[in-house]
Design a protein around this motif. Structure first.
Motif, PDB file in Angstrom:
ATOM      1  N   ARG A   8       0.832  -1.202   0.000  1.00  0.00           N
ATOM      2  CA  ARG A   8       0.000   0.000   0.000  1.00  0.00           C
ATOM      3  C   ARG A   8       0.874   1.263   0.000  1.00  0.00           C
ATOM      4  O   ARG A   8       0.567   2.233  -0.678  1.00  0.00           O
ATOM      5  N   LEU A   9       1.956   1.232   0.762  1.00  0.00           N
ATOM      6  CA  LEU A   9       2.887   2.363   0.807  1.00  0.00           C
ATOM      7  C   LEU A   9       3.523   2.577  -0.564  1.00  0.00           C
ATOM      8  O   LEU A   9       3.558   3.698  -1.079  1.00  0.00           O
ATOM      9  N   GLY A  10       4.027   1.505  -1.178  1.00  0.00           N
ATOM     10  CA  GLY A  10       4.648   1.611  -2.498  1.00  0.00           C
ATOM     11  C   GLY A  10       3.664   2.042  -3.568  1.00  0.00           C
ATOM     12  O   GLY A  10       3.999   2.865  -4.433  1.00  0.00           O
ATOM     13  N   ALA A  11       2.455   1.519  -3.513  1.00  0.00           N
ATOM     14  CA  ALA A  11       1.443   1.909  -4.493  1.00  0.00           C
ATOM     15  C   ALA A  11       1.079   3.377  -4.327  1.00  0.00           C
ATOM     16  O   ALA A  11       0.862   4.087  -5.313  1.00  0.00           O
ATOM     17  N   GLY A  12       1.042   3.850  -3.085  1.00  0.00           N
ATOM     18  CA  GLY A  12       0.752   5.264  -2.857  1.00  0.00           C
ATOM     19  C   GLY A  12       1.866   6.170  -3.358  1.00  0.00           C
ATOM     20  O   GLY A  12       1.614   7.245  -3.890  1.00  0.00           O
ATOM     21  N   VAL A  13       3.104   5.732  -3.196  1.00  0.00           N
ATOM     22  CA  VAL A  13       4.247   6.541  -3.643  1.00  0.00           C
ATOM     23  C   VAL A  13       4.347   6.540  -5.166  1.00  0.00           C
ATOM     24  O   VAL A  13       4.545   7.587  -5.785  1.00  0.00           O
ATOM     25  N   ILE A  14       4.220   5.358  -5.754  1.00  0.00           N
ATOM     26  CA  ILE A  14       4.336   5.252  -7.217  1.00  0.00           C
ATOM     27  C   ILE A  14       3.115   5.846  -7.903  1.00  0.00           C
ATOM     28  O   ILE A  14       3.214   6.393  -8.993  1.00  0.00           O
ATOM     29  N   GLY A  15       1.970   5.718  -7.255  1.00  0.00           N
ATOM     30  CA  GLY A  15       0.741   6.237  -7.851  1.00  0.00           C
ATOM     31  C   GLY A  15      -0.004   5.197  -8.651  1.00  0.00           C
ATOM     32  O   GLY A  15      -0.820   5.543  -9.496  1.00  0.00           O
ATOM     33  N   THR A  16       0.252   3.932  -8.401  1.00  0.00           N
ATOM     34  CA  THR A  16      -0.498   2.877  -9.088  1.00  0.00           C
ATOM     35  C   THR A  16      -1.737   2.549  -8.286  1.00  0.00           C
ATOM     36  O   THR A  16      -1.791   2.699  -7.076  1.00  0.00           O
ATOM     37  N   VAL A  50      -0.214 -10.586 -10.247  1.00  0.00           N
ATOM     38  CA  VAL A  50       0.960 -10.828  -9.402  1.00  0.00           C
ATOM     39  C   VAL A  50       2.111  -9.923  -9.811  1.00  0.00           C
ATOM     40  O   VAL A  50       2.794  -9.343  -8.965  1.00  0.00           O
ATOM     41  N   SER A  51       2.349  -9.765 -11.109  1.00  0.00           N
ATOM     42  CA  SER A  51       3.456  -8.905 -11.540  1.00  0.00           C
ATOM     43  C   SER A  51       3.163  -7.435 -11.265  1.00  0.00           C
ATOM     44  O   SER A  51       4.081  -6.644 -11.097  1.00  0.00           O
ATOM     45  N   GLY A  52       1.901  -7.068 -11.182  1.00  0.00           N
ATOM     46  CA  GLY A  52       1.548  -5.694 -10.833  1.00  0.00           C
ATOM     47  C   GLY A  52       1.844  -5.370  -9.386  1.00  0.00           C
ATOM     48  O   GLY A  52       2.025  -4.216  -9.014  1.00  0.00           O
ATOM     49  N   ILE A  53       1.899  -6.387  -8.543  1.00  0.00           N
ATOM     50  CA  ILE A  53       2.206  -6.191  -7.126  1.00  0.00           C
ATOM     51  C   ILE A  53       3.687  -5.926  -6.923  1.00  0.00           C
ATOM     52  O   ILE A  53       4.077  -5.195  -6.015  1.00  0.00           O
ATOM     53  N   GLY A  54       4.536  -6.490  -7.760  1.00  0.00           N
ATOM     54  CA  GLY A  54       5.978  -6.476  -7.547  1.00  0.00           C
ATOM     55  C   GLY A  54       6.605  -5.117  -7.339  1.00  0.00           C
ATOM     56  O   GLY A  54       7.293  -4.881  -6.351  1.00  0.00           O
ATOM     57  N   GLN A  55       6.382  -4.186  -8.250  1.00  0.00           N
ATOM     58  CA  GLN A  55       7.040  -2.886  -8.158  1.00  0.00           C
ATOM     59  C   GLN A  55       6.572  -2.085  -6.936  1.00  0.00           C
ATOM     60  O   GLN A  55       7.412  -1.601  -6.178  1.00  0.00           O
ATOM     61  N   PRO A  56       5.270  -1.949  -6.699  1.00  0.00           N
ATOM     62  CA  PRO A  56       4.866  -1.221  -5.485  1.00  0.00           C
ATOM     63  C   PRO A  56       5.327  -1.912  -4.201  1.00  0.00           C
ATOM     64  O   PRO A  56       5.713  -1.245  -3.240  1.00  0.00           O
ATOM     65  N   LEU A  57       5.323  -3.242  -4.199  1.00  0.00           N
ATOM     66  CA  LEU A  57       5.773  -3.972  -3.010  1.00  0.00           C
ATOM     67  C   LEU A  57       7.249  -3.726  -2.756  1.00  0.00           C
ATOM     68  O   LEU A  57       7.658  -3.463  -1.619  1.00  0.00           O
ATOM     69  N   LEU A  58       8.055  -3.768  -3.802  1.00  0.00           N
ATOM     70  CA  LEU A  58       9.493  -3.535  -3.643  1.00  0.00           C
ATOM     71  C   LEU A  58       9.778  -2.111  -3.168  1.00  0.00           C
ATOM     72  O   LEU A  58      10.590  -1.910  -2.260  1.00  0.00           O
ATOM     73  N   VAL A  59       9.108  -1.134  -3.743  1.00  0.00           N
ATOM     74  CA  VAL A  59       9.306   0.256  -3.323  1.00  0.00           C
ATOM     75  C   VAL A  59       8.898   0.420  -1.859  1.00  0.00           C
ATOM     76  O   VAL A  59       9.616   1.036  -1.062  1.00  0.00           O
ATOM     77  N   GLY A  60       7.768  -0.152  -1.490  1.00  0.00           N
ATOM     78  CA  GLY A  60       7.310  -0.058  -0.107  1.00  0.00           C
ATOM     79  C   GLY A  60       8.238  -0.769   0.860  1.00  0.00           C
ATOM     80  O   GLY A  60       8.511  -0.264   1.957  1.00  0.00           O
ATOM     81  N   MET A  61       8.766  -1.934   0.472  1.00  0.00           N
ATOM     82  CA  MET A  61       9.689  -2.666   1.338  1.00  0.00           C
ATOM     83  C   MET A  61      10.983  -1.890   1.538  1.00  0.00           C
ATOM     84  O   MET A  61      11.507  -1.841   2.651  1.00  0.00           O
ATOM     85  N   VAL A  62      11.502  -1.294   0.477  1.00  0.00           N
ATOM     86  CA  VAL A  62      12.733  -0.500   0.604  1.00  0.00           C
ATOM     87  C   VAL A  62      12.497   0.689   1.523  1.00  0.00           C
ATOM     88  O   VAL A  62      13.304   0.970   2.420  1.00  0.00           O
TER      89      VAL A  62
END
Length: 191
Positions: A95-103, A131-143
């Motif tokens: 959720r954090l990564g999706a909010g930052v990226i804007g997806t 599943v692949s749509g989760i990857g980028q926001p999840l990685l950004v949020g985890m970092v």
């Protein structure tokens, strides 16, 4: 309490599997409990505990060897994430990564897509896209969570250590004053 479950320092330094580390494994900062080594260990443990889902303890141990943090503290601090907290941590990270990226949240799969055998390939493609749509926001949020969490853990350990030292100093100072005051009140002839 945990010492009985953990191998001793001597057992680790004499291990044949760790012999390749040479003198690095004998570094006193890896084993001693002091403010800087503990703060580094906590920060590394929290970073790798929040950043990677597998091999957290070995990653934190390698980082503590390189950055000279307390090895045990780094290993134990990775337990900030465990099987009970993985779900909430990764959901929040997404959720954090999706909010930052804007997806936006990926679309859910509908039951009709799964039930229709002819459309199975399409539903598998939809599942893969989900599943692949989760990857980028999840990685950004985890970092973001790992970096923020490790900074908070480092400074929190530093502040906690400082708080404990100041309280101990104040308690000893009060005890000295109380002893001095009681000695001053005693009559000169009594001992």
């Amino acid at each position: 309490m945990f010492e009985r479950f953990l191998p001793s320092r001597e057992a680790i330094t004499q291990s044949r599997m760790l012999r390749w580390l040479g003198p690095r494994i004998h570094d006193p900062l890896l084993w001693h409990i002091n403010r800087r080594a503990v703060a580094r260990g906590v920060a590394m443990g929290v970073f790798f505990g929040l950043m990677i889902p597998i091999a957290q303890i070995p990653a934190a141990a390698i980082a503590s060897l390189v950055l000279r943090g307390n090895l045990w503290i780094a290993a134990v601090s990775t337990l900030v994430s465990n099987p009970l907290t993985y779900g909430p941590i990764y959901y929040f990270a997404y959720r954090l990564g999706a909010g930052v990226i804007g997806t936006r949240t990926p679309p859910d799969l509908t039951p009709e897509d799964v039930e229709a055998p002819i459309r199975m390939i399409d539903s598998l493609a939809q599942a893969w896209a989900w599943v692949s749509g989760i990857g980028q926001p999840l990685l950004v949020g985890m970092v973001m969570m790992a970096v923020t969490g490790s900074l908070i853990a480092y400074w929190g350990a530093q502040l906690f250590w400082r708080f404990k030292v100041v309280n101990k100093w104040r308690r000893l100072h009060r005890e000295r004053r109380a002893r001095a005051a009681s000695a001053a009140r005693r009559p000169l002839g009594s001992a």
